[in-house]
Design an enzyme around this catalytic site. Structure first.
Site, PDB file in Angstrom:
ATOM      1  N   ARG A  84       1.173  -1.042   0.177  1.00 15.00           N
ATOM      2  CA  ARG A  84      -0.190  -0.170   0.452  1.00 15.00           C
ATOM      3  C   ARG A  84       0.977   1.236  -0.092  1.00 15.00           C
ATOM      4  NH1 ARG A  84      -0.640   4.861   2.744  1.00 15.00           N
ATOM      5  NH2 ARG A  84      -0.491   3.508   4.654  1.00 15.00           N
ATOM      6  N   ASP A  85       1.200   1.446   0.856  1.00 12.89           N
ATOM      7  CA  ASP A  85       2.176   3.038   0.790  1.00 12.89           C
ATOM      8  C   ASP A  85       3.942   2.981  -0.002  1.00 12.89           C
ATOM      9  OD1 ASP A  85       2.747   5.125   2.089  1.00 12.89           O
ATOM     10  OD2 ASP A  85       4.368   4.624   4.080  1.00 12.89           O
ATOM     11  N   HIS A  89       5.013   3.535  12.808  1.00 15.09           N
ATOM     12  CA  HIS A  89       5.514   4.322  11.525  1.00 15.09           C
ATOM     13  C   HIS A  89       6.743   5.022  11.419  1.00 15.09           C
ATOM     14  CE1 HIS A  89       4.198   3.948   6.904  1.00 15.09           C
ATOM     15  NE2 HIS A  89       4.328   4.826   7.027  1.00 15.09           N
ATOM     16  N   HIS A 122       9.584   6.730   8.594  1.00 12.40           N
ATOM     17  CA  HIS A 122      10.648   6.441   7.405  1.00 12.40           C
ATOM     18  C   HIS A 122      11.856   7.403   7.424  1.00 12.40           C
ATOM     19  CE1 HIS A 122       6.489   7.847   4.535  1.00 12.40           C
ATOM     20  NE2 HIS A 122       6.381   6.722   5.415  1.00 12.40           N
ATOM     21  N   CYS A 151       5.488  10.138   0.922  1.00  7.44           N
ATOM     22  CA  CYS A 151       4.456  10.940   1.304  1.00  7.44           C
ATOM     23  C   CYS A 151       4.421  11.668  -0.052  1.00  7.44           C
ATOM     24  CB  CYS A 151       4.684  11.744   2.367  1.00  7.44           C
ATOM     25  SG  CYS A 151       3.042  13.303   2.746  1.00  7.44           S
ATOM     26  N   ASN A 162       9.935   4.607   3.827  1.00  5.21           N
ATOM     27  CA  ASN A 162      10.060   3.112   4.743  1.00  5.21           C
ATOM     28  C   ASN A 162      10.868   3.113   5.388  1.00  5.21           C
ATOM     29  OD1 ASN A 162       6.491   3.514   5.150  1.00  5.21           O
ATOM     30  ND2 ASN A 162       6.866   2.814   3.258  1.00  5.21           N
TER      31      ASN A 162
END
Length: 318
Positions: free
Chosen positions: A27-28, A221, A223, A254, A263
């Site tokens: 997803r991310d 979470h 990065h 992002c 990430n």
């Protein structure tokens, strides 16, 4: 005088015996890449991550296909993932419509992103943070009325700062966390969406958040935008976190943080935890093999991470 022995040294009291690595690359990671990965390769990714020992995977997001065509097949990938015994399957939902789709598809968990940055929230979801909280209350009512068991997690993004707004006050993060819990979120997590965090800031915010949410504070979470991703993950663990997000090959990021490297890499996190003696159930060598294939599937895309360059040390299994 008794000689010191590393083998007999006490296990650090703060070090958890077990940590869950939640894979968010499907997803991310993929939403940040223009190329569209075919559904059959997404299924293979899920299968092989599962075979490598991962037991929580975020398989996509229920957003309009015209906005994120990379994730248009989320329902199909979710349906496959649900056939794997013991796998907790999560999806991101930005609104009530997405939540309804998650409930219908019987996702185990839906993650609702709530930006603590007012500017980021408007840019990302076209809603203020408090409007997102109101959506969570509607999701909870819908979920309960349907008899669904899908968990609702409020993910507080830009919790450590924002490229659009700049500083995000910790007090505002904590206010919104309490609001999410009051609205009916089953649990909450904190995210360094744009890579502004440092280990001290992580420790302070997670410790304060723990006083509010207790065991319902379920994860972090991070990065690796400025090279502090693993250090921040370790600081979160010291504050009691035992569930960490990561993305294979460090893909993702992002859209409001240009140049961000994405990430923390799943394989790097898995290696660090294994080296420290934290059980994850993950076979890092299998992850590295999957990463090598992902590099071919996403040919031309920039991947990240460190362990894949040097390989696993011969002492790891010793």
């Amino acid at each position: 005088m008794q000689a010191f022995s590393f083998e007999s040294a006490a296990h650090p009291a703060w070090l958890p015996g077990q940590v869950v690595i939640r894979e968010v690359g499907l997803r991310d990671g993929l939403q940040s890449i223009a190329a569209i990965l075919p559904t059959d390769l997404k299924r293979e990714w899920v299968r092989r991550a599962y075979e490598a020992g991962q037991r929580e995977i975020e398989v996509g997001s229920f957003v309009p296909a015209h906005l994120l065509p990379q994730l248009a097949d989320t329902a199909e990938v979710l349906a496959y993932a649900r056939t794997l015994p013991g796998l907790l399957v999560s999806v991101l939902v930005p609104n009530l419509k997405g939540a309804r789709r998650a409930i219908e598809a019987q996702a185990d968990l839906m993650l609702v992103p709530l930006s603590a940055s007012h500017a980021h929230s408007l840019a990302n979801l076209r809603k203020t943070p408090d409007e997102v909280v109101a959506q969570v209350a509607l999701m909870r009512a819908e979920r309960d009325a349907s008899g669904s068991r899908t968990l609702i997690e409020g993910g507080l993004s830009t919790a450590f700062g924002c490229t659009l707004q700049g500083r995000v006050e910790p007090a505002e993060v904590l206010r919104l966390m309490q609001a999410l819990l009051d609205a009916g979120a089953d649990r909450v997590s904190l995210a360094d969406t744009v890579g502004y965090a440092d280990p001290v800031a992580v420790a302070r915010l997670f410790e304060a958040a723990r006083r509010i949410a207790g065991e319902r504070l379920c994860g972090g979470h991070f990065h690796d935008t400025r090279g502090l991703g693993l250090a921040n993950a370790l600081a979160a663990m010291q504050a009691g976190v035992t569930r960490l997000d990561a993305s294979l090959a460090g893909i993702g990021g992002c859209p409001h943080a240009p140049g961000a490297s994405g990430n923390i890499a799943t394989e790097d996190l898995a290696y660090m935890l294994a080296s420290m003696g934290c059980a994850t159930g993950v076979d890092t060598s299998r992850l590295l093999a999957l990463r090598a294939d992902l590099a071919q599937w996403l040919a031309g895309q920039t991947l990240h991470g460190a362990v894949w360059r040097a390989g696993l040390p011969s002492t790891l299994a010793a």
